[in-house]
Design an enzyme around this catalytic site. Structure first.
Site, PDB file in Angstrom:
ATOM      1  N   ASP A   7       0.877  -0.951  -0.002  1.00  0.00           N
ATOM      2  CA  ASP A   7      -0.074  -0.034  -0.007  1.00  0.00           C
ATOM      3  C   ASP A   7       0.973   1.206  -0.104  1.00  0.00           C
ATOM      4  O   ASP A   7       1.463   1.759   1.187  1.00  0.00           O
ATOM      5  CB  ASP A   7      -0.723  -0.004   1.232  1.00  0.00           C
ATOM      6  CG  ASP A   7      -1.883   1.284   1.398  1.00  0.00           C
ATOM      7  OD1 ASP A   7      -2.387   1.377   0.239  1.00  0.00           O
ATOM      8  OD2 ASP A   7      -2.160   1.795   2.249  1.00  0.00           O
ATOM      9  N   GLU A  68      -0.987  -1.257  -4.952  1.00  0.00           N
ATOM     10  CA  GLU A  68      -2.204  -0.429  -5.045  1.00  0.00           C
ATOM     11  C   GLU A  68      -2.105   0.487  -6.232  1.00  0.00           C
ATOM     12  O   GLU A  68      -1.201   1.304  -6.511  1.00  0.00           O
ATOM     13  CB  GLU A  68      -2.853   0.263  -4.097  1.00  0.00           C
ATOM     14  CG  GLU A  68      -3.823   0.984  -4.115  1.00  0.00           C
ATOM     15  CD  GLU A  68      -4.512   1.790  -2.709  1.00  0.00           C
ATOM     16  OE1 GLU A  68      -5.098   1.137  -1.861  1.00  0.00           O
ATOM     17  OE2 GLU A  68      -4.247   2.932  -2.522  1.00  0.00           O
ATOM     18  N   ASP A 141      -2.770   1.266   6.843  1.00  0.00           N
ATOM     19  CA  ASP A 141      -1.986   0.843   5.648  1.00  0.00           C
ATOM     20  C   ASP A 141      -1.511  -0.409   5.472  1.00  0.00           C
ATOM     21  O   ASP A 141      -1.339  -0.932   4.457  1.00  0.00           O
ATOM     22  CB  ASP A 141      -0.938   1.749   5.825  1.00  0.00           C
ATOM     23  CG  ASP A 141      -0.925   3.157   5.850  1.00  0.00           C
ATOM     24  OD1 ASP A 141      -1.460   4.068   4.780  1.00  0.00           O
ATOM     25  OD2 ASP A 141      -1.194   3.672   7.162  1.00  0.00           O
TER      26      ASP A 141
END
Length: 182
Positions: A7, A68, A141
């Protein structure tokens, strides 16, 4: 299949490693966050993110890296930092010859919770349940990185079948449609 989920972020870059196959219980092998000081120069922060990701790659030896996909936000500064950290993660994987998959936040949320509009708490709760953890990983996160890895494990078989079908289609003999090759 062992997947390192990333992330991306400049201040907090979530990292999570999940192992398993679609349809079977999954196992978390590690979760954490690479942190960088906000007052440091961007180049220094990117080097710190790179070092952190490299350590995770060395320790866990994943077969895939799921990152991501950067999406448009109103805050250009946030988007730039996220995109830069994302590029570092992809570079680290490419250096090792590891395949990289990009998943949008809504794809990840839909895969893990069933809704592409799920909030962070819902994602954390489902990650906790799916990986049989005692509590949701903190900060968010870290949970998001695990969700990325889970999403990739679950989506990879279907994506592979689709890629194989496209490859077969491209190598198939040309068809004749009304007297011409299509």
């Amino acid at each position: 299949m062992r997947v390192l989920g990333v992330d991306p972020g400049l201040t907090r870059c979530g990292i999570g490693v999940v192992e398993g196959v679609a349809g079977r219980p999954l196992t978390m092998l590690g979760v954490g966050v690479v942190r960088t000081p906000a007052e440091a120069e961007v180049a220094e922060r990117l080097v710190a993110v790179e070092r952190g990701i490299e350590e995770w790659l060395d320790e866990h030896r994943p077969e895939f890296v799921a990152v991501e996909r950067v999406f448009s936000q109103h805050n250009v500064r946030t988007v730039m930092g996220t995109a830069q950290a994302s590029a570092v993660a992809m570079l680290c994987a490419a250096r090792r010859g590891l395949p990289v998959a990009l998943h949008t936040p809504s794809e990840v949320k839909a895969a893990v919770t069933g809704s592409g509009r799920a909030d962070k708490a819902q994602v954390g709760a489902m990650v906790t349940r799916l990986l049989r953890l005692d509590a949701p990983p903190k900060p968010a996160d870290a949970a998001d990185a695990l969700a990325l890895a889970i999403c990739h494990i679950w989506r990879a078989p279907a994506q592979n079948r689709l890629q194989q079908a496209v490859a077969r289609h491209r190598t198939a003999a040309p068809r004749v449609v009304k007297g011409r090759t299509a």
